[in-house]
Design an enzyme around this catalytic site. Structure first.
Site, PDB file in Angstrom:
ATOM      1  N   GLU A  49       0.922  -1.118  -0.126  1.00  7.78           N
ATOM      2  CA  GLU A  49       0.024  -0.131  -0.066  1.00  7.78           C
ATOM      3  C   GLU A  49       0.922   1.434  -0.094  1.00  7.78           C
ATOM      4  O   GLU A  49       1.738   1.319   0.862  1.00  7.78           O
ATOM      5  CB  GLU A  49      -0.777   0.113   1.056  1.00  7.78           C
ATOM      6  CG  GLU A  49      -1.764   1.173   1.358  1.00  7.78           C
ATOM      7  CD  GLU A  49      -2.693   1.173   2.837  1.00  7.78           C
ATOM      8  OE1 GLU A  49      -3.184   2.263   3.054  1.00  7.78           O
ATOM      9  OE2 GLU A  49      -2.532   0.277   3.470  1.00  7.78           O
ATOM     10  N   ASP A  60      -4.982   9.789   9.729  1.00  8.04           N
ATOM     11  CA  ASP A  60      -3.720   9.519   9.867  1.00  8.04           C
ATOM     12  C   ASP A  60      -3.187   9.931  11.175  1.00  8.04           C
ATOM     13  O   ASP A  60      -3.498  11.258  11.680  1.00  8.04           O
ATOM     14  CB  ASP A  60      -2.799   9.708   8.702  1.00  8.04           C
ATOM     15  CG  ASP A  60      -3.151   9.145   7.339  1.00  8.04           C
ATOM     16  OD1 ASP A  60      -3.247   7.869   7.684  1.00  8.04           O
ATOM     17  OD2 ASP A  60      -3.588   9.533   6.236  1.00  8.04           O
TER      18      ASP A  60
END
Length: 267
Positions: A49, A60
């Site tokens: 990824e 995040d």
């Protein structure tokens, strides 16, 4: 059948689980990104990824946010990222998917973005800010192209909504282990296994667990409940050390770390 589908089908036949490592494109450099993908593929990653840096990352944690900021500060462009990925995908033994904001896809246009991504050998996308209620049109385009659209379910997602997400997801489902942001954690919630078992009862789609996983002990705890694990912050943090350490040493360390996770996953 997409390349991601084929990867999970192969693992199923081998009675193995997937390691899905995450790297930030361009941090600390695109050269390091390419080297990391090669190393992780060589070590046995099932899918790699690649995070496409964005100024307003979704969920995040501090490690990945900081890596995005560093990459953006270097003025790294999407075209350069795709060129870098395209330079390694022909020789990689595993498919590559991107973690990308839908704002970037929308800016280029879904068809044009998929043209660019597939030309670079990219096999799918994780789009964390694409709401399931607004995903059907893009999901249909992805299905037509055998391009996996990997969507997320969190611990706070209702069962009704989770079913809708499963219907439009392809490749695998990304189960977010914690209600919060990404990052390395000492402990994981105790209800992960129960939640994933329910999801598996609703669909044959492979389910990979991400957020907070950074130790072989975590992997060992989860491996029987899922089809794979996603590890990001711990790898991004290690790769960032290439700013001050020899690149070969850093890449070797990331490879050895991946080995420890794979041993726990399939040992």
């Amino acid at each position: 059948m997409s390349a991601v589908d084929r990867a999970f089908e192969t693992l199923r036949q081998q009675n193995k689980k997937a390691l899905v490592p995450f790297v930030t494109a361009g941090d600390p450099s695109l050269e390091i990104t390419a080297a990391a993908l090669k190393e992780l593929g060589k070590r046995g990653a099932a899918v790699c990824e690649v995070g496409i840096p964005y100024s307003d990352p979704i969920a995040d944690g501090p490690v990945i946010q900081a890596s995005y900021t560093r990459a953006l500060d270097k003025k790294i462009k999407l075209s350069s990222i795709l060129d870098t990925i395209g330079s390694v995908t022909p020789a990689l033994p595993c498919p590559v998917v991107t973690m990308i904001s839908y704002a970037i896809i929308h800016r280029h246009g879904p068809e044009k973005y998929l043209d660019m991504a597939q030309a670079a050998g990219i096999s799918g996308a994780i789009v964390p800010d694409l709401l399931v209620e607004e995903s059907e049109a893009f999901a249909a385009i992805c299905r037509e192209r055998d391009f996996s659209l990997i969507q997320l379910v969190t611990p706070t997602t209702s069962k009704e909504r989770a079913k809708k997400i499963l219907e439009t997801s392809t490749g695998f489902l990304y189960y977010v282990s914690v209600a919060g942001i990404t990052g390395e954690r000492t402990e994981l919630p105790s209800n992960i296994v129960e939640n994933v078992q329910w999801l598996k009862s609703q669909s044959d789609l492979p389910i990979c667990i991400g957020f907070g996983i950074n130790k072989p002990e975590h992997v060992h705890m989860l491996k029987d409940a899922c089809d794979g694990v996603i590890v990001g912050s711990a790898i991004v943090r290690r790769l960032s050390e290439a700013e001050t350490k020899p690149a070969e040493e850093v890449i070797q360390g990331v490879g050895e770390y991946a080995d420890s996770l794979l041993d726990a996953l399939n040992g």
